[in-house]
Design a protein around this motif. Structure first.
Motif, PDB file in Angstrom:
ATOM      1  N   ILE A 236       0.843  -1.204   0.000  1.00 38.92           N
ATOM      2  CA  ILE A 236       0.000   0.000   0.000  1.00 38.92           C
ATOM      3  C   ILE A 236       0.876   1.251   0.000  1.00 38.92           C
ATOM      4  CG2 ILE A 236      -1.633   1.344   1.380  1.00 38.92           C
ATOM      5  CD1 ILE A 236      -2.886  -1.285   2.275  1.00 38.92           C
ATOM      6  N   ALA A 237       1.926   1.238   0.830  1.00 41.64           N
ATOM      7  CA  ALA A 237       2.833   2.386   0.872  1.00 41.64           C
ATOM      8  C   ALA A 237       3.498   2.607  -0.482  1.00 41.64           C
ATOM      9  CB  ALA A 237       3.885   2.170   1.954  1.00 41.64           C
ATOM     10  N   ARG A 238       3.926   1.534  -1.129  1.00 39.40           N
ATOM     11  CA  ARG A 238       4.544   1.663  -2.450  1.00 39.40           C
ATOM     12  C   ARG A 238       3.561   2.249  -3.456  1.00 39.40           C
ATOM     13  NH1 ARG A 238       7.420  -3.675  -4.406  1.00 39.40           N
ATOM     14  NH2 ARG A 238       7.948  -2.217  -6.069  1.00 39.40           N
ATOM     15  N   ALA A 239       2.303   1.785  -3.410  1.00 39.32           N
ATOM     16  CA  ALA A 239       1.301   2.295  -4.352  1.00 39.32           C
ATOM     17  C   ALA A 239       1.009   3.773  -4.106  1.00 39.32           C
ATOM     18  CB  ALA A 239       0.021   1.466  -4.231  1.00 39.32           C
ATOM     19  N   LEU A 240       0.980   4.191  -2.846  1.00 35.78           N
ATOM     20  CA  LEU A 240       0.744   5.601  -2.530  1.00 35.78           C
ATOM     21  C   LEU A 240       1.919   6.477  -2.963  1.00 35.78           C
ATOM     22  CD1 LEU A 240      -0.842   5.194   1.012  1.00 35.78           C
ATOM     23  CD2 LEU A 240      -2.020   5.980  -1.049  1.00 35.78           C
ATOM     24  N   ARG A 241       3.106   5.905  -2.977  1.00 34.94           N
ATOM     25  CA  ARG A 241       4.287   6.652  -3.412  1.00 34.94           C
ATOM     26  C   ARG A 241       4.422   6.674  -4.928  1.00 34.94           C
ATOM     27  NH1 ARG A 241       6.081  10.384  -1.483  1.00 34.94           N
ATOM     28  NH2 ARG A 241       8.227  10.034  -2.143  1.00 34.94           N
ATOM     29  N   ARG A 242       3.765   5.739  -5.628  1.00 30.10           N
ATOM     30  CA  ARG A 242       3.817   5.684  -7.086  1.00 30.10           C
ATOM     31  C   ARG A 242       2.401   5.610  -7.639  1.00 30.10           C
ATOM     32  NH1 ARG A 242       7.631   2.306  -4.951  1.00 30.10           N
ATOM     33  NH2 ARG A 242       9.819   2.724  -5.464  1.00 30.10           N
TER      34      ARG A 242
ATOM     35  N   VAL B 163       4.093   9.071   3.288  1.00 27.61           N
ATOM     36  CA  VAL B 163       3.545   7.963   4.068  1.00 27.61           C
ATOM     37  C   VAL B 163       4.413   7.707   5.289  1.00 27.61           C
ATOM     38  CG1 VAL B 163       2.861   5.538   4.039  1.00 27.61           C
ATOM     39  CG2 VAL B 163       2.645   6.913   1.958  1.00 27.61           C
ATOM     40  N   ALA B 164       3.773   7.577   6.444  1.00 28.50           N
ATOM     41  CA  ALA B 164       4.439   7.117   7.658  1.00 28.50           C
ATOM     42  C   ALA B 164       3.820   5.780   8.056  1.00 28.50           C
ATOM     43  CB  ALA B 164       4.296   8.124   8.793  1.00 28.50           C
ATOM     44  N   ILE B 165       4.652   4.875   8.538  1.00 26.69           N
ATOM     45  CA  ILE B 165       4.200   3.550   8.949  1.00 26.69           C
ATOM     46  C   ILE B 165       4.567   3.353  10.419  1.00 26.69           C
ATOM     47  CG2 ILE B 165       4.440   1.062   8.613  1.00 26.69           C
ATOM     48  CD1 ILE B 165       5.206   1.681   5.689  1.00 26.69           C
ATOM     49  N   VAL B 166       3.561   3.032  11.224  1.00 21.70           N
ATOM     50  CA  VAL B 166       3.786   2.696  12.630  1.00 21.70           C
ATOM     51  C   VAL B 166       3.484   1.213  12.773  1.00 21.70           C
ATOM     52  CG1 VAL B 166       3.137   3.121  15.015  1.00 21.70           C
ATOM     53  CG2 VAL B 166       3.139   5.010  13.374  1.00 21.70           C
TER      54      VAL B 166
ATOM     55  N   MET C 280       9.803  -4.633   4.857  1.00 21.65           N
ATOM     56  CA  MET C 280       9.618  -3.323   4.231  1.00 21.65           C
ATOM     57  C   MET C 280      10.946  -2.735   3.769  1.00 21.65           C
ATOM     58  SD  MET C 280       6.803  -1.709   6.876  1.00 21.65           S
ATOM     59  CE  MET C 280       5.372  -2.664   7.379  1.00 21.65           C
ATOM     60  N   ARG C 281      11.922  -3.604   3.479  1.00 25.91           N
ATOM     61  CA  ARG C 281      13.236  -3.111   3.110  1.00 25.91           C
ATOM     62  C   ARG C 281      13.221  -2.347   1.791  1.00 25.91           C
ATOM     63  NH1 ARG C 281      16.806  -8.452   3.764  1.00 25.91           N
ATOM     64  NH2 ARG C 281      14.878  -9.280   2.865  1.00 25.91           N
ATOM     65  N   ASP C 282      12.283  -2.693   0.892  1.00 27.77           N
ATOM     66  CA  ASP C 282      12.273  -2.001  -0.397  1.00 27.77           C
ATOM     67  C   ASP C 282      11.754  -0.578  -0.291  1.00 27.77           C
ATOM     68  OD1 ASP C 282       9.815  -2.987   0.281  1.00 27.77           O
ATOM     69  OD2 ASP C 282       9.227  -3.525  -1.765  1.00 27.77           O
TER      70      ASP C 282
ATOM     71  N   VAL D 289       8.853   8.265   2.836  1.00 30.65           N
ATOM     72  CA  VAL D 289       8.352   7.191   3.687  1.00 30.65           C
ATOM     73  C   VAL D 289       9.145   7.191   4.989  1.00 30.65           C
ATOM     74  CG1 VAL D 289       8.014   4.704   3.941  1.00 30.65           C
ATOM     75  CG2 VAL D 289       7.672   5.782   1.716  1.00 30.65           C
ATOM     76  N   PHE D 290       8.433   7.071   6.104  1.00 24.21           N
ATOM     77  CA  PHE D 290       9.070   6.992   7.422  1.00 24.21           C
ATOM     78  C   PHE D 290       8.479   5.792   8.137  1.00 24.21           C
ATOM     79  CE2 PHE D 290       9.671   7.808  11.900  1.00 24.21           C
ATOM     80  CZ  PHE D 290      10.919   8.433  11.976  1.00 24.21           C
ATOM     81  N   ILE D 291       9.336   4.876   8.610  1.00 24.03           N
ATOM     82  CA  ILE D 291       8.883   3.657   9.271  1.00 24.03           C
ATOM     83  C   ILE D 291       9.325   3.694  10.725  1.00 24.03           C
ATOM     84  CG2 ILE D 291       8.954   1.138   9.275  1.00 24.03           C
ATOM     85  CD1 ILE D 291       9.710   1.260   6.320  1.00 24.03           C
ATOM     86  N   ARG D 292       8.390   3.422  11.608  1.00 27.21           N
ATOM     87  CA  ARG D 292       8.691   3.386  13.043  1.00 27.21           C
ATOM     88  C   ARG D 292       8.119   2.115  13.642  1.00 27.21           C
ATOM     89  NH1 ARG D 292      12.078   6.211  16.652  1.00 27.21           N
ATOM     90  NH2 ARG D 292      11.380   5.727  18.775  1.00 27.21           N
TER      91      ARG D 292
END
Length: 342
Positions: free
Chosen positions: A63-69, A79-82, A102-104, A111-114
């Protein structure tokens, strides 16, 4: 405040430091969050929940990839991911397993992952998840994806925090009724059958659709028709059932379209404001409960609580009498003359 200025300037290290201060309940972190609060309220909060092993992390990643592209000339969303992970029994921290999947997304400045440790909290979230989400909202992220631990049927706290809740199921999980027990279906705004290439996907969809028909018996219009147009007045949102194979990226475009449709529905029907009000009230209630409990514990005479516990263990007091003795700070009642708690 320098930390606040750095967060608003988009400095990642400052944001990471702020989130650590919040998680550690540091006064500096709460002061910074107080200063940032007027800038919150803009992000679309999306919760992703479901049983362990259904592929939540892989779905969030896609979903994050689709929102970024995005397609059709739309601008990319930040996109931020908690990701709330189970607490390690050794270190007390998060196991960080979600970051492996989520390495890709690493290296993408949008994108920010926490990862967060659940720290024993029930309901799939950590005690400071709401505060961390507020900080990310104030930092300017347009979409915040919140992935819960995966605790199973009791994992409904996310519905109080998110604007849109995705409940993820997968075929072959055993009893089909298990997927819809204990409120998980009731909190769903989107139902996603992940790993839909496996046997049993049709059976899982039929079970979910049967329960939806019981919950929405009047044949409301399907929400796919509202993807562009405003929903009819008084229309009820019926959770769509979508199929995905997250590891291959299949069905993700439909999920993102449904997310946009649900956000448009909430805003068009004023339900966005209602959910935001309920969300903030729930946050305040939890903080108030914690503060009152801490204040009450500090007001007890030294050793009083431990004495009540020991008498409870010796069966000299019932739990109800022990509660009365703690709340009223009264002499210990006798078993023959129980009193009511005012």
């Amino acid at each position: 405040m320098p930390l606040v200025d750095e967060v608003l300037a988009g400095k990642r290290l400052a944001l990471a430091r702020l989130l650590s201060l919040i998680e550690n309940d540091a006064p500096e972190g709460w002061a910074a969050l107080d200063a940032l609060y007027p800038r919150t309220g803009q992000a679309h909060l999306i919760g992703v929940t479901g049983a362990p092993g259904v592929g939540k992390s892989s779905l969030v990643n896609q979903i994050a990839r689709a929102l970024r592209r995005p397609q059709d000339g739309e601008p990319p969303r930040t996109v931020a991911i908690v990701a709330v992970d189970p607490t390690s029994p050794f270190s007390g921290g998060a196991l960080l397993g979600d970051r492996v999947r989520m390495r890709d997304l690493s290296g993408d400045p949008g994108v920010f992952i926490r990862s967060m440790a659940s720290r024993g909290a029930l309901g799939g979230l950590a005690p400071t998840t709401a505060a961390v989400v507020q900080a990310l909202d104030a930092a300017g992220f347009e979409v915040i994806l919140i992935e819960t631990v995966g605790a199973g049927q009791a994992e409904v706290e996310i519905a109080r925090l998110a604007h849109t809740t995705i409940v993820v199921e997968s075929p072959g999980g055993g009893d089909d009724i298990q997927a819809i027990k204990a409120g998980l279906l009731e909190i769903a705004d989107l139902l996603v059958i992940n790993k839909a290439d496996r046997p049993g996907a049709d059976l899982t969809e039929r079970a979910l659709r049967s329960m939806l028909e019981l919950g929405y018996p009047h044949g409301h219009h399907r929400p796919e028709a509202w993807a562009v147009a405003e929903p009819p007045p008084g229309e009820t949102w019926v959770p769509p059932i979508l199929r995905t194979v997250a590891t291959e990226g299949k069905g993700i475009a439909e999920v993102v379209q449904a997310l946009h449709a649900h956000a448009a529905y909430l805003r068009a029907t004023s339900r966005w404001h209602a959910r935001e009000q309920a969300r903030l009230k729930d946050i305040l209630d939890h903080m108030l409960q914690a503060a009152l409990l801490a204040r009450w514990q500090a007001s007890l005479p030294q050793g009083h609580y431990q004495e009540v516990v020991q008498r409870l263990l010796r069966r000299e007091l019932s739990p109800h009498q022990a509660l009365e003795a703690l709340l009223n700070l009264s002499p210990f009642p006798s078993a023959e003359t129980p009193r009511l708690i005012p």
